[in-house]
Write an enzyme that holds these catalytic residues in place. Structure first.
Site, PDB file in Angstrom:
ATOM      1  N   ASP A  67       7.566  -9.412  21.388  1.00 36.49           N
ATOM      2  CA  ASP A  67       7.245  -9.227  22.805  1.00 36.49           C
ATOM      3  C   ASP A  67       8.323  -8.470  23.554  1.00 36.49           C
ATOM      4  O   ASP A  67       8.098  -7.995  24.660  1.00 36.49           O
ATOM      5  CB  ASP A  67       7.104 -10.596  23.485  1.00 36.49           C
TER       6      ASP A  67
HETATM    7  C1  GLC Z   1      10.183 -13.590  26.422  1.00 37.91           C
HETATM    8  C2  GLC Z   1      10.744 -14.184  25.171  1.00 37.91           C
HETATM    9  C3  GLC Z   1       9.833 -14.020  24.008  1.00 37.91           C
HETATM   10  C4  GLC Z   1       8.457 -14.447  24.375  1.00 37.91           C
HETATM   11  C5  GLC Z   1       7.988 -13.779  25.670  1.00 37.91           C
HETATM   12  C6  GLC Z   1       6.633 -14.265  26.081  1.00 37.91           C
HETATM   13  O1  GLC Z   1      10.092 -12.228  26.308  1.00 37.91           O
HETATM   14  O2  GLC Z   1      11.983 -13.637  24.832  1.00 37.91           O
HETATM   15  O3  GLC Z   1      10.298 -14.761  22.925  1.00 37.91           O
HETATM   16  O4  GLC Z   1       7.581 -14.122  23.363  1.00 37.91           O
HETATM   17  O5  GLC Z   1       8.885 -14.031  26.685  1.00 37.91           O
HETATM   18  O6  GLC Z   1       6.164 -13.634  27.194  1.00 37.91           O
HETATM   19  C1  GLC Z   2       7.358 -15.858  21.210  1.00 40.84           C
HETATM   20  C2  GLC Z   2       5.908 -15.569  21.495  1.00 40.84           C
HETATM   21  C3  GLC Z   2       5.272 -14.794  20.379  1.00 40.84           C
HETATM   22  C4  GLC Z   2       6.100 -13.616  20.006  1.00 40.84           C
HETATM   23  C5  GLC Z   2       7.531 -14.001  19.701  1.00 40.84           C
HETATM   24  C6  GLC Z   2       8.413 -12.825  19.450  1.00 40.84           C
HETATM   25  O1  GLC Z   2       7.459 -16.827  20.221  1.00 40.84           O
HETATM   26  O2  GLC Z   2       5.173 -16.742  21.722  1.00 40.84           O
HETATM   27  O3  GLC Z   2       3.970 -14.396  20.756  1.00 40.84           O
HETATM   28  O4  GLC Z   2       5.498 -13.009  18.898  1.00 40.84           O
HETATM   29  O5  GLC Z   2       8.055 -14.717  20.807  1.00 40.84           O
HETATM   30  O6  GLC Z   2       8.660 -12.095  20.599  1.00 40.84           O
END
Ligand code: GLC
Ligand code: GLC
Length: 811
Positions: free
Chosen positions: A483
């Site tokens: 993300d």
């Molecule tokens: C933030 C976190 C990430 C997560 C995302 C969800 O970017 O670092 O881990 O997946 O929020 O929106």
């Molecule tokens: C968080 C989010 C997941 C994402 C991950 C890596 O765990 O829930 O959707 O893939 O972060 O950013």
């Protein structure tokens, strides 16, 4: 250092001090009513949706930490204590917390009185039971006062913690008999209320928090408890609470049980009222009557235990390694069930208000629980698919109560569509239920756009195929699985969301990770097409997959590992050409799992690079070198200090990908070594470093660049649970559901002599013995079923209801 120990026979983790490094929690409930419960009885409850139907109030970020919950105050002379230590924190003579499958038991003792608080959500009912068993262990008669305490939330947890000008005037309750009913907003549009009741006559009650606590006090020292009598307050606005006072006299050796029920009730509109202004309590009273006696509560606890025994008997192993067995047979599957239920919504780190159910998260969670409850997996798939857009792309998340997609963090995460194929493929391989593909499923929750589920898969696949960039690799959109890799974002304004800023799709930024997914799940999609007799489509899909493999091995290959992406300017990300972030973990795991580069050695080379550049004693970090400054062109990933989260943290979710990948190339020793590094049971003895619960996975462990290397964060709600279970159950122990039956292909440490395994699959039980007297890491020399030799590694489907003996000889 440890703060407790496993009790495998009872499937419990036993915590022996209330002062764990962080609250160590459990999840109660697995259908509609859920409670989070810490080792000091902290936490909160909700019905279906932690944002929209919050039943009790919890304050994240409060001090002292974790100081709201379902509490019992015991007043013995001038001493006031709680069985779980919080919130008075009166030192106890004895303390123990047992977290089990769907229940928690907290025991405390003080000055010759013991108290046991059993907490669980019964199967099939919308309530939490709190049974308090008091015993006088002293030689003298004890005269005690017992006060219960819960604080109600005014339903919408966001509004509850922000809209005080309204909420301080809306709170309403009714007190009748031994029950306190919380009915805020029931007078207008709500058709639901909550109650907190006990199966004993009261010596007093309070429903106003101010009356109970007293001015400027916290729940560590309620004035009412200090004074020794409730005020029978009725809340009008402000903060409604539920407090019962029960005076208890116990002769030496005598015990007394009190059963408390925290219930949630819905009434149809025409049956809301018993009299003007008086709520209809019929269903609440019926619920209380179901838990009025100890025999009834014992029965409900037994049913809960039987429910879990039944679920966990679907897959269980005896390997001779007790840590492996306890994770596979108990805790990993338990966590899979919790992540299925909660997605990423409600934990001690997810407030229950921020995120609904993630599209990709839920699809991946499904990989870990589909064998446990296939019927609910089916329902979940149809719910998720109904939020898909007609062009095949997806809302990134949806709200569980309404099952509608929401745009809170946008759409255009271009890995999302392929995860739907992953989920449906897993469901089909587990169940063989191809009828799901014929189900009419909405697009964008619009029934006018409904098409068969198979069409959803087709559009998922085609979405990727029609969104390729200049190198023939998939466009990344807002981000892929990571993300925080926001290649089209370019945010310079503090506070802007990295996930919704900038165009959802730039013209050129591409993802090698999605390319790997396309190969893996494209192949699985082609297999589904084969099964449906769609030969032309299967051939087209496979041709597109081959082309993608070439793109990965061409512009996606960096020389010694797979590149991660191309940014919006067409520069490689995750390449030796980069100054920081030269190698990322995700494409190494996904591409090798997909089989890319296995034949010509790139796969092994990439995994070797992982071992050389990303491995640490606590797991594999996400990238190296860590980003030391903010990179506008990369987005959120470079916003984290080095070693944390996606910026070179050990992001546990993708460690099992590499472990799976190692099995693809036959490295059983290495696959298991990776498995163990992040596996809770194997690192229990460093709990003071790790800090989160030693029975479940956390999202992240601080990486080698961090000041707190080895410290975990965000326990419980992580795709790590599902992926690790896939890794250990299918890739390492090697029992793999396929469209045609179970395939056996273990890849284990060479020193392992073998193992036995029980797998219930499509209604039949397979008792599998794997013999590794040859001490190889991979390879099956012979398979017999009921003594008959079988050709190949796919077991013939046994008729439902039968048990077959499978003997596998490795070599
Ligand atoms: C933030 C976190 C990430 C997560 C995302 C969800 O970017 O670092 O881990 O997946 O929020 O929106
Ligand atoms: C968080 C989010 C997941 C994402 C991950 C890596 O765990 O829930 O959707 O893939 O972060 O950013």
């Amino acid at each position: 250092m440890q703060y407790g120990h496993f009790d495998d026979a009872n499937r419990e983790y036993v915590i022996t001090t209330p002062k764990t490094p962080l609250p160590w929690i459990n999840y109660l409930g697995s259908e509609a009513f859920f409670s989070l419960c810490s080792n000091t009885a902290g936490g909160y409850s909700f019905y279906r949706d932690a944002k929209l139907r919050r039943i009790t109030r919890y304050r994240y970020n409060d001090t002292p930490t974790d100081s709201n919950g379902r509490y019992f105050y015991i007043k013995d002379g001038e001493t006031v204590w709680n069985p779980g230590w919080q919130p008075t924190r009166t030192p106890l003579d004895f303390y123990e917390c047992r977290h089990g499958m769907g229940y928690t038991v907290i025991s405390g003792a003080k000055n010759g009185v013991s108290a046991r608080q059993q907490i669980f959500v019964p199967v099939g009912d919308s309530c939490e039971i709190d049974r308090l068993i008091l015993k006088n262990e002293s030689g003298a008669t004890k005269t005690l006062q017992v006060y219960s305490y819960v604080e109600f939330c005014l339903w919408n947890a966001v509004d509850d913690s922000t809209n005080f000008q309204r909420n301080f005037s809306t709170g309403e309750v009714e007190a009748e008999g031994s029950a306190i009913y919380h009915k805020t907003e029931y007078r207008e549009r709500r058709d639901h209320y909550a109650f907190w009741a006990v199966n004993a006559p009261l010596d007093g009650f309070d429903t106003s928090r101010d009356a109970f606590l007293g001015a400027y006090r916290s729940n560590a020292s309620p004035e009412v408890v200090e004074q020794g009598h409730c005020t029978n307050s009725v809340a009008h606005g402000w903060a409604p609470v539920g407090v019962h006072q029960i005076n208890v006299t116990l002769a030496p050796g005598e015990s007394r049980s009190l059963i408390f029920v925290l219930g949630y009730i819905e009434n149809p509109a025409q049956e809301k009222w018993a009299a003007p202004g008086v709520i209809n309590k019929a269903k609440a009273k019926a619920m209380m009557a179901r838990y009025a006696t100890d025999a009834q509560v014992d029965g409900a606890l037994e049913s809960l235990k039987a429910h879990w025994t039944n679920l966990l008997s679907t897959y269980s192993v005896k390997s001779g390694d007790e840590k492996l067995d306890r994770m596979v047979n108990i805790w990993n599957q338990y966590q899979c069930m919790v992540t299925f239920n909660m997605s990423r919504s409600a934990s001690y780190y997810e407030s229950g208000t921020g995120r609904g159910m993630g599209f990709r998260d839920s699809c991946q969670d499904l990989l870990g629980f589909v064998h446990l409850i296939p019927a609910r997996a089916r329902e979940r798939i149809l719910d998720i698919a109904a939020t898909q857009f007609p062009d095949g792309s997806a809302y990134h998340q949806y709200q569980p109560l309404t099952k509608k997609g929401n745009l809170d963090i946008g759409s255009g995460f271009n890995d999302d569509p392929l995860w739907l194929i992953a989920a449906v493929s897993a469901y089909l391989r587990e169940t063989g239920d191809f009828s799901i593909l014929d189900e009419q499923v909405d697009f964008d929750n619009d029934p006018a756009l409904a098409r068969p589920l198979m069409e959803h898969l087709r559009r998922s696949f085609n979405y990727t195929l029609t969104h390729l960039g200049p190198h023939g690799l998939p466009l990344i959109g807002r981000a892929d699985w990571n993300d925080c890799l926001n290649l089209n974002c370019f945010s310079e304004t503090p506070g802007e969301s990295f996930q919704t800023t900038g165009p959802s799709e730039g013209p050129v930024a591409e993802s090698v990770f999605i390319a790997g997914m396309f190969v893996k799940y494209g192949r699985e999609y082609a297999d589904i097409c084969d099964h449906l007799g769609l030969d032309d489509e299967a051939a087209q899909v496979r041709a597109a997959v081959v082309q993608m493999e070439q793109a990965i091995l061409g512009p996606g290959w960096d020389g010694a590992w797979f590149r991660r992406a191309y940014d919006a300017a067409g520069n490689p990300v995750g390449s030796s050409e980069c100054e920081e972030g030269q190698i990322y973990i995700e494409p190494q795991g996904m591409c090798v799992m997909a089989g890319v580069g296995v034949e010509d050695g790139q796969a092994v080379r990439a995994l070797q690079s992982v071992a050389e550049r990303l491995d640490t004693k606590y797991g594999i970090v996400l990238l190296q070198p860590a980003y030391t400054r903010y990179h506008l062109e990369l987005g959120e990933i470079s916003s984290y200090p080095p070693g944390y989260k996606e910026n070179a943290g050990i992001f546990c979710h993708n460690n099992p990908w590499v472990s799976c990948a190692e099995t693809v190339v036959g490295h059983g020793d290495r696959a298991f070594e990776i498995y163990k590094k992040t596996c809770p049971a194997y690192i229990e003895n460093i709990s003071e470093i790790h800090r989160t619960e030693p029975y479940v996975y956390s999202q992240m462990v601080a990486g080698i660049d961090a000041a707190t290397f080895g410290e975990a964060k965000n326990s419980w709600l992580t795709g790590t649970a599902a992926w690790t279970f896939v890794d250990v159950s299918q890739y390492i122990l090697g029992v793999q559901p396929t469209l045609d039956g179970l395939r056996i292909d273990p890849c284990i440490p060479h020193a392992m002599d073998g193992f036995t395994l029980r797998r219930v699959y499509r209604g039949a039980t397979y008792e599998i013995t794997v013999d590794n007297a040859a001490h190889v890491e991979k390879g099956v020399a012979a398979v017999t079923v009921n003594g008959q030799a079988v050709a190949g590694q796919v077991l013939p489907l046994a008729p439902a209801g039968t048990t077959v003996q499978v003997a596998v000889t490795m070599g």
